[in-house]
Design a protein around this motif. Structure first.
Motif, short mmCIF file in Angstrom:
data_model
loop_
_atom_site.label_atom_id
_atom_site.label_comp_id
_atom_site.label_asym_id
_atom_site.label_seq_id
_atom_site.Cartn_x
_atom_site.Cartn_y
_atom_site.Cartn_z
N ALA A 143 0.84 -1.21 0.00
CA ALA A 143 0.00 0.00 0.00
C ALA A 143 0.87 1.25 0.00
CB ALA A 143 -0.94 -0.01 1.21
N TRP A 144 1.12 1.75 -1.21
CA TRP A 144 1.94 2.95 -1.38
C TRP A 144 1.18 4.09 -2.03
CZ3 TRP A 144 5.64 -1.04 -3.84
CH2 TRP A 144 6.54 -1.53 -2.88
N VAL A 145 0.00 3.79 -2.59
CA VAL A 145 -0.69 4.73 -3.49
C VAL A 145 -2.02 5.15 -2.86
CG1 VAL A 145 -1.66 5.03 -5.80
CG2 VAL A 145 0.37 3.57 -5.47
N ALA A 146 -2.25 6.46 -2.77
CA ALA A 146 -3.52 6.97 -2.26
C ALA A 146 -4.56 6.97 -3.38
CB ALA A 146 -3.33 8.39 -1.72
N PRO A 147 -5.84 6.75 -3.05
CA PRO A 147 -6.87 6.90 -4.08
C PRO A 147 -6.95 8.37 -4.51
CG PRO A 147 -7.86 6.53 -1.90
CD PRO A 147 -6.38 6.37 -1.73
N ALA A 148 -7.40 8.60 -5.75
CA ALA A 148 -7.57 9.98 -6.24
C ALA A 148 -8.50 10.73 -5.30
CB ALA A 148 -8.16 9.97 -7.66
N GLY A 149 -8.08 11.90 -4.87
CA GLY A 149 -8.89 12.69 -3.94
C GLY A 149 -8.61 12.36 -2.49
N GLY A 150 -7.76 11.39 -2.21
CA GLY A 150 -7.41 11.00 -0.85
C GLY A 150 -5.99 11.40 -0.50
N THR A 151 -5.57 11.03 0.69
CA THR A 151 -4.23 11.41 1.16
C THR A 151 -3.48 10.23 1.77
OG1 THR A 151 -5.19 12.02 3.30
CG2 THR A 151 -4.93 13.79 1.68
#
Lengths: 332, 332
Positions: A143-151
Motif C-alpha cells: 500500500a503505497w498509493v492513495a486513491p484519487a482525492g485522498g491522502t
C-alpha cells in the motif's frame, strides 16, 4: 560498465541466488525474469532487482524451498498456492493447465496465491500470448498509493499487463503500474537525488510534491486521476479478495517495516480467440491497428523492448560497475 | 423543467420508441437503459440519448426488428449475434447463459456482435454483479480518439466497466471512457459553446486545443497519456478483432458520415469469486477497502449514482422543458 553476454548474466545471477540458498527449483524462473528485464532494456526490472530479491530472502520473508500446489477450483479455473516462494515458480506450475483450460473452454483464469512479487508482469503475458492466446494479468503489492482525492496510501502500484499474439513475430504486450510512476522509478529518483515530475505523489500532509523522499513518506498517486484510481481499486479487488489473498495494505502490515518484497496474489486470464473468429482476418485487423499507430508516429507499447532485446541477444548487455560489484558481493 | 415519475418517464420513452417502429422485443431494454441513466443522475446517458437512438433508427442504421441469435463457441463462451439491433436485447438474450456458465465453469465470457451501442455499460455490469458475480465489460465505438503521441483518430472512446457484488447493497460499479472525456461531454460542450479543460483533444493540425468544435474536427485524446492509450487499444482489440467484430475505424467507415450510433462488438467477462474464496472473508476485505476510500474523503465510484437513484425513486426526475419538447416531437 561491465559487458556480459546474456549467458554470462544468467550464470552470474543464478550463482548469486544459489549461494543465497534459493532452491534449484526456483532459481531458473527468477533468473530468467531478471535477465529478461536487462535484455529488454528495462533496467528498473532487470538485474538491479536481485538486490531486493536477496534482501527479502535474507529477511526470511521468502520461502527458499517453496513447493507450489496446483488445484482446480472450477473447470475453467486454476489455482496455485505459491507457498511463500517467488511468483515465477508458481506461474510455471500453473501455466500448462491454464493454457490447456483456455483452449478447452475458451477462457480460463489462473490465480497465484501467497507469492512474492518482485518483478514485472510482462514475462507472464508474453509467455501466454506466445501460445496464441490473449492474456491479461494483474497483481497488487504494498500500500503505497492513495486513491484519487485522498491522502492515505491504500493501493499497491497494482500493474495491469496485456498480451496479444501476432503471427510470425513477438506478441503485442503492455505492462504498466496504475500508479503515476513505478515504485522502482521513485526509488531510483530518491537514490539519485532527482525530483519527479508533478502529479506523482503527495507528502505526509497530503500536499503535492515532486520530492521522492517526501512522496515515500506520504503517498504515490494513481495515473490518470479518478479513472486510474478506479483501475487500481479493480486490481486490488481482483488480485486480493476475489482470489482469497491479501490486499496491498495487509501485505504491507505483514512486512512490518522490514522493507521486503510484497507477498500476495496475482490473477491471470487467458482467452482463445480462435473460438470466436477466423484468426487470419482478426490478425489482419489487429495488424492494421498496430500499423496505424506506428504510421502516425505514435509509440506502440513493447516496440522499444523488442528492439532492445534484438540488440542484447546479438551484443550482450552492459551492467554499471558499481551495481555489478554490489551484486557480486551478495554471492559471498 | 418537467417533473416526471420514473414510470411516467418509462411510458414516455417507450411510447416514442414504439411510434418510431422499434419492435416490442427491443423497446423494454432500450427504455430501461434510458430511464436508468436519468434515474442515476447521468444526464449524458439518460433520456437525452433517445435523440440519437431515434435518429439512428430513422437513418435505417438500426434493425428495428432485430432477432438476436445465441451460440456457444466454447464451453465457457457465449456469443450473441445482435442482428444490427440495439445491444440491450442482445445482452438480455445472452445474459442467462453467461451467468450459468460463470457459475458452472468459474469464469465465462459473453461476446455481443453486430450491436448498436448508444448508452453506458454500467447497466450490464450491475446486472451481472447483482447475481453475485464479478463483471468486466468493454466496447469500442467510432474512431474519434488519437493514440497518445499521435494526431489521427483511431480508437473509439472505448469504455471499460467493472462490477463487484456487495452483500446486502448495490454492487460497486465503475464505467469510464478511456478517452479523457466522454463523447457526450464533447457534444454537450459544443452545443453549449463552452471550452473544455486542457488535455481533452487536438485540432486537425495536431495542436492541443480546448475548443470542442476543433476537437470534433481533429481528435479526442486518451485519458492518462500512454497508459490510457494502451488501455484504449486493449479495448479496441478485445471488443473487435478478438470476437470477430469491427474496429472503431471500420464502424465509422460503415457510418459513412451519417452520424448514427456506432455498430460493433462488446465483450463481457463474469467470474464466480465463490470458487476461489470464502465469500464472507473476501467481502469483509472488499468492504474495508471501500470504507478506507470513503473514510479519507475520496470518492468511491458509483456512490453518487446510487444517491441520485434513491432520490429519483422517491421523487421522480426533472427533464429540461426544451429537451422534453424535442423528444415529444419525435413521437409524432
Amino acid at each position: 560498465m561491465i559487458h556480459m553476454s546474456l549467458d554470462e548474466l544468467r550464470d552470474f545471477a543464478s550463482g548469486i541466488l544459489l549461494e543465497n540458498g534459493l532452491s534449484s527449483a526456483q532459481v531458473p524462473g527468477v533468473t530468467e525474469t531478471l535477465v529478461a528485464g536487462e535484455r529488454d532494456g528495462c533496467g528498473a526490472h532487470g538485474i538491479y532487482r536481485l538486490l531486493s530479491a536477496v534482501r527479502s530472502m535474507r529477511l526470511e520473508k521468502i520461502n527458499r524451498h517453496a513447493v507450489p500446489t496446483v488445484t482446480e477450483p472450477g473447470p475453467s479455473l486454476v489455482r496455485v498456492d505459491g507457498d511463500r516462494g517467488f511468483a515465477q515458480l508458481a506461474f510455471e506450475a500453473g501455466r500448462p493447465l491454464l493454457i490447456e483450460k483456455a483452449r478447452r473452454y475458451g477462457i480460463a483464469a489462473l490465480a497465484l496465491n501467497r507469492c512474492i512479487h518482485f518483478a514485472a508482469l510482462w514475462p507472464e503475458v508474453e509467455a501466454i500470448a506466445s501460445e496464441n492466446l490473449v492474456a491479461i494479468a494483474m497483481t497488487s503489492n504494498h500500500a503505497w498509493v492513495a486513491p484519487a482525492g485522498g491522502t492515505q496510501p491504500l493501493f499497491g502500484t497494482n500493474p495491469i499487463a496485456f498480451g496479444w499474439p501476432r503471427p510470425g513475430q513477438e506478441p503485442f504486450v503492455f505492462d504498466f503500474a496504475t500508479s503515476a510512476i513505478a515504485r522502482g522509478e521513485l526509488e531510483l529518483h530518491r537514490r539519485g537525488g532527482r525530483q519527479l515530475p508533478p502529479g506523482c505523489g503527495i507528502d505526509s500532509d497530503g500536499n503535492p510534491t515532486t520530492d521522492p523522499a517526501a512522496i515515500a513518506a506520504g503517498a504515490m498517486l494513481p495515473f490518470g486521476g479518478h479513472k486510474g484510481s478506479a483501475l487500481a481499486l479493480m486490481v486490488e479487488l481482483l488480485a486480493g479478495p476475489l482470489i482469497g489473498d491479501l490486499t496491498s495494505k495487509e501485505s504491507l502490515l505483514m512486512d512490518n517495516g522490514a522493507g521486503a518484497a510484497p507477498i500476495g496474489g496475482e490473477l491471470i486470464l487467458a482467452i482463445d480467440g480462435s473460438r470466436f473468429s477466423d484468426t487470419p482476418a482478426s490478425a489482419d485487423q489487429a495488424e492494421a491497428l498496430f500499423q496505424q499507430i506506428v504510421g502516425q508516429g505514435a509509440r506502440l507499447p513493447s516496440q522499444r523492448r523488442y528492439i532492445a532485446r534484438k540488440k542484447s541477444l546479438a551484443e550482450g548487455v552492459h551492467i554499471p560497475t558499481a551495481l555489478y560489484e554490489e551484486l557480486a558481493g551478495l554471492g559471498r
